[in-house]
Design an enzyme around this catalytic site. Sequence first.
Site, PDB file in Angstrom:
ATOM      1  N   PRO A  11     -57.005   1.890 -16.488  1.00  0.00           N
ATOM      2  CA  PRO A  11     -58.027   1.240 -15.681  1.00  0.00           C
ATOM      3  C   PRO A  11     -59.408   1.176 -16.320  1.00  0.00           C
ATOM      4  O   PRO A  11     -59.845   2.111 -16.984  1.00  0.00           O
ATOM      5  CB  PRO A  11     -58.071   2.093 -14.401  1.00  0.00           C
ATOM      6  N   ASN A  12     -60.025   0.036 -16.100  1.00  0.00           N
ATOM      7  CA  ASN A  12     -61.398  -0.292 -16.511  1.00  0.00           C
ATOM      8  C   ASN A  12     -61.533  -0.646 -17.983  1.00  0.00           C
ATOM      9  O   ASN A  12     -62.584  -1.143 -18.399  1.00  0.00           O
ATOM     10  CB  ASN A  12     -62.375   0.840 -16.147  1.00  0.00           C
ATOM     11  N   ARG A  19     -70.295  -1.903 -21.175  1.00  0.00           N
ATOM     12  CA  ARG A  19     -71.199  -0.880 -20.606  1.00  0.00           C
ATOM     13  C   ARG A  19     -70.985   0.452 -21.326  1.00  0.00           C
ATOM     14  O   ARG A  19     -69.992   0.621 -22.039  1.00  0.00           O
ATOM     15  CB  ARG A  19     -70.987  -0.731 -19.099  1.00  0.00           C
ATOM     16  N   TYR A  24     -68.718   4.461 -25.607  1.00  0.00           N
ATOM     17  CA  TYR A  24     -67.509   3.699 -25.938  1.00  0.00           C
ATOM     18  C   TYR A  24     -67.708   2.637 -27.015  1.00  0.00           C
ATOM     19  O   TYR A  24     -66.743   1.986 -27.431  1.00  0.00           O
ATOM     20  CB  TYR A  24     -66.961   3.025 -24.669  1.00  0.00           C
ATOM     21  N   ASN A  74     -53.670   4.802 -23.827  1.00  0.00           N
ATOM     22  CA  ASN A  74     -54.958   5.275 -23.337  1.00  0.00           C
ATOM     23  C   ASN A  74     -54.893   5.148 -21.819  1.00  0.00           C
ATOM     24  O   ASN A  74     -55.186   4.086 -21.262  1.00  0.00           O
ATOM     25  CB  ASN A  74     -56.119   4.449 -23.901  1.00  0.00           C
ATOM     26  N   ALA A  77     -58.632   6.952 -16.734  1.00  0.00           N
ATOM     27  CA  ALA A  77     -58.766   7.972 -15.674  1.00  0.00           C
ATOM     28  C   ALA A  77     -57.413   8.499 -15.181  1.00  0.00           C
ATOM     29  O   ALA A  77     -57.341   9.629 -14.664  1.00  0.00           O
ATOM     30  CB  ALA A  77     -59.566   7.395 -14.511  1.00  0.00           C
ATOM     31  N   ASP A  87     -44.331  11.527 -15.813  1.00  0.00           N
ATOM     32  CA  ASP A  87     -42.872  11.531 -15.647  1.00  0.00           C
ATOM     33  C   ASP A  87     -42.223  10.367 -16.387  1.00  0.00           C
ATOM     34  O   ASP A  87     -41.157  10.528 -16.996  1.00  0.00           O
ATOM     35  CB  ASP A  87     -42.505  11.473 -14.158  1.00  0.00           C
ATOM     36  N   GLU A  98     -51.364   9.847 -27.434  1.00  0.00           N
ATOM     37  CA  GLU A  98     -52.370   9.732 -26.369  1.00  0.00           C
ATOM     38  C   GLU A  98     -53.702   9.450 -27.048  1.00  0.00           C
ATOM     39  O   GLU A  98     -54.107  10.184 -27.953  1.00  0.00           O
ATOM     40  CB  GLU A  98     -52.446  11.036 -25.576  1.00  0.00           C
ATOM     41  N   HIS A 100     -57.858   8.439 -26.778  1.00  0.00           N
ATOM     42  CA  HIS A 100     -59.116   8.279 -26.051  1.00  0.00           C
ATOM     43  C   HIS A 100     -60.191   7.849 -27.038  1.00  0.00           C
ATOM     44  O   HIS A 100     -60.306   8.420 -28.127  1.00  0.00           O
ATOM     45  CB  HIS A 100     -59.530   9.579 -25.360  1.00  0.00           C
ATOM     46  N   ILE A 101     -60.963   6.869 -26.617  1.00  0.00           N
ATOM     47  CA  ILE A 101     -62.044   6.368 -27.472  1.00  0.00           C
ATOM     48  C   ILE A 101     -63.099   7.455 -27.641  1.00  0.00           C
ATOM     49  O   ILE A 101     -63.587   7.700 -28.745  1.00  0.00           O
ATOM     50  CB  ILE A 101     -62.651   5.097 -26.834  1.00  0.00           C
ATOM     51  N   SER A 102     -63.442   8.104 -26.550  1.00  0.00           N
ATOM     52  CA  SER A 102     -64.433   9.184 -26.586  1.00  0.00           C
ATOM     53  C   SER A 102     -63.727  10.521 -26.786  1.00  0.00           C
ATOM     54  O   SER A 102     -62.515  10.639 -26.568  1.00  0.00           O
ATOM     55  CB  SER A 102     -65.219   9.202 -25.267  1.00  0.00           C
ATOM     56  N   ARG A 107     -67.124  16.042 -23.000  1.00  0.00           N
ATOM     57  CA  ARG A 107     -67.682  15.413 -21.807  1.00  0.00           C
ATOM     58  C   ARG A 107     -67.600  16.351 -20.601  1.00  0.00           C
ATOM     59  O   ARG A 107     -67.277  17.519 -20.727  1.00  0.00           O
ATOM     60  CB  ARG A 107     -66.972  14.083 -21.591  1.00  0.00           C
TER      61      ARG A 107
HETATM   62  O1  CA2 Z   1     -62.444   7.669 -23.951  1.00  0.00           O
HETATM   63  C1  CA2 Z   1     -61.519   7.064 -23.406  1.00  0.00           C
HETATM   64  O2  CA2 Z   1     -60.842   6.209 -23.974  1.00  0.00           O
HETATM   65  C2  CA2 Z   1     -61.205   7.360 -21.932  1.00  0.00           C
HETATM   66  O3  CA2 Z   1     -59.792   7.311 -21.762  1.00  0.00           O
HETATM   67  C3  CA2 Z   1     -61.876   6.293 -21.107  1.00  0.00           C
HETATM   68  C4  CA2 Z   1     -61.794   6.519 -19.595  1.00  0.00           C
HETATM   69  C5  CA2 Z   1     -62.187   7.944 -19.210  1.00  0.00           C
HETATM   70  O4  CA2 Z   1     -61.875   8.159 -17.846  1.00  0.00           O
HETATM   71  C6  CA2 Z   1     -61.451   8.948 -20.062  1.00  0.00           C
HETATM   72  O5  CA2 Z   1     -61.935  10.219 -19.720  1.00  0.00           O
HETATM   73  C7  CA2 Z   1     -61.680   8.727 -21.533  1.00  0.00           C
HETATM   74  C8  CA2 Z   1     -62.700   5.561 -18.842  1.00  0.00           C
HETATM   75  C9  CA2 Z   1     -62.556   4.121 -19.223  1.00  0.00           C
HETATM   76  C10 CA2 Z   1     -63.703   3.342 -18.643  1.00  0.00           C
HETATM   77  O6  CA2 Z   1     -63.644   2.026 -19.115  1.00  0.00           O
HETATM   78  C11 CA2 Z   1     -64.753   1.488 -19.681  1.00  0.00           C
HETATM   79  C12 CA2 Z   1     -65.151   0.279 -19.252  1.00  0.00           C
HETATM   80  C13 CA2 Z   1     -66.254  -0.336 -19.815  1.00  0.00           C
HETATM   81  C14 CA2 Z   1     -66.923   0.267 -20.829  1.00  0.00           C
HETATM   82  C15 CA2 Z   1     -66.509   1.472 -21.262  1.00  0.00           C
HETATM   83  C16 CA2 Z   1     -65.418   2.086 -20.703  1.00  0.00           C
END
Ligand code: CA2
Length: 151
Positions: A11-12, A19, A24, A74, A77, A87, A98, A100-102, A107
Amino acid sequence: MTAPIHVLNGPNLNRLGTREPEIYGTTTLTEVEAMCRKAAGDTPVVFLQSNREYEIIDWVHEAIDAQAGGIVINPAAFTFTSIAILDALKMFPGPIVELHISNIHRREEIYHRSLVSKIATAVIAGLGPQGYPAAIRALKGHIEAGRQGIA
Ligand code: CA2
């Protein structure tokens, strides 16, 4: 035919690059997809993103049925909440990265306890968008060597 690598995004992440660039970066998910395809070379890449948990579960099942060579996921959340994705991933017989960008461990506390890490072959966190092609290259090496795990 070379087994495909499935890259699944939670998601997202469709909003990546729009943003929180300090966390990111400014690379969009479309650009990340291009980076993955370039790193994969002649290995087919299935690249997907969804904001819906059930869709990601279905896509893990599809990776199993397609006998994918590996999964890069990835879960965003859902990393911290989804026993259902955990599962589904447990049923995949190949290597799972797995991603994660960050660096989730630098964090807030809520980002520290990944459910997926318990079954992932490897975890990449904190390399920014470059983590994706790094994961693809690592999986390609494993698939070509006919290995399942990292060791
Ligand atoms: O660092 C990552 O790739 C995460 O999986 C990104 C998730 C966060 O919940 C994880 O803890 C780490 C959040 C993704 C939010 O999506 C974004 C949307 C627009 C700009 C940046 C991120």
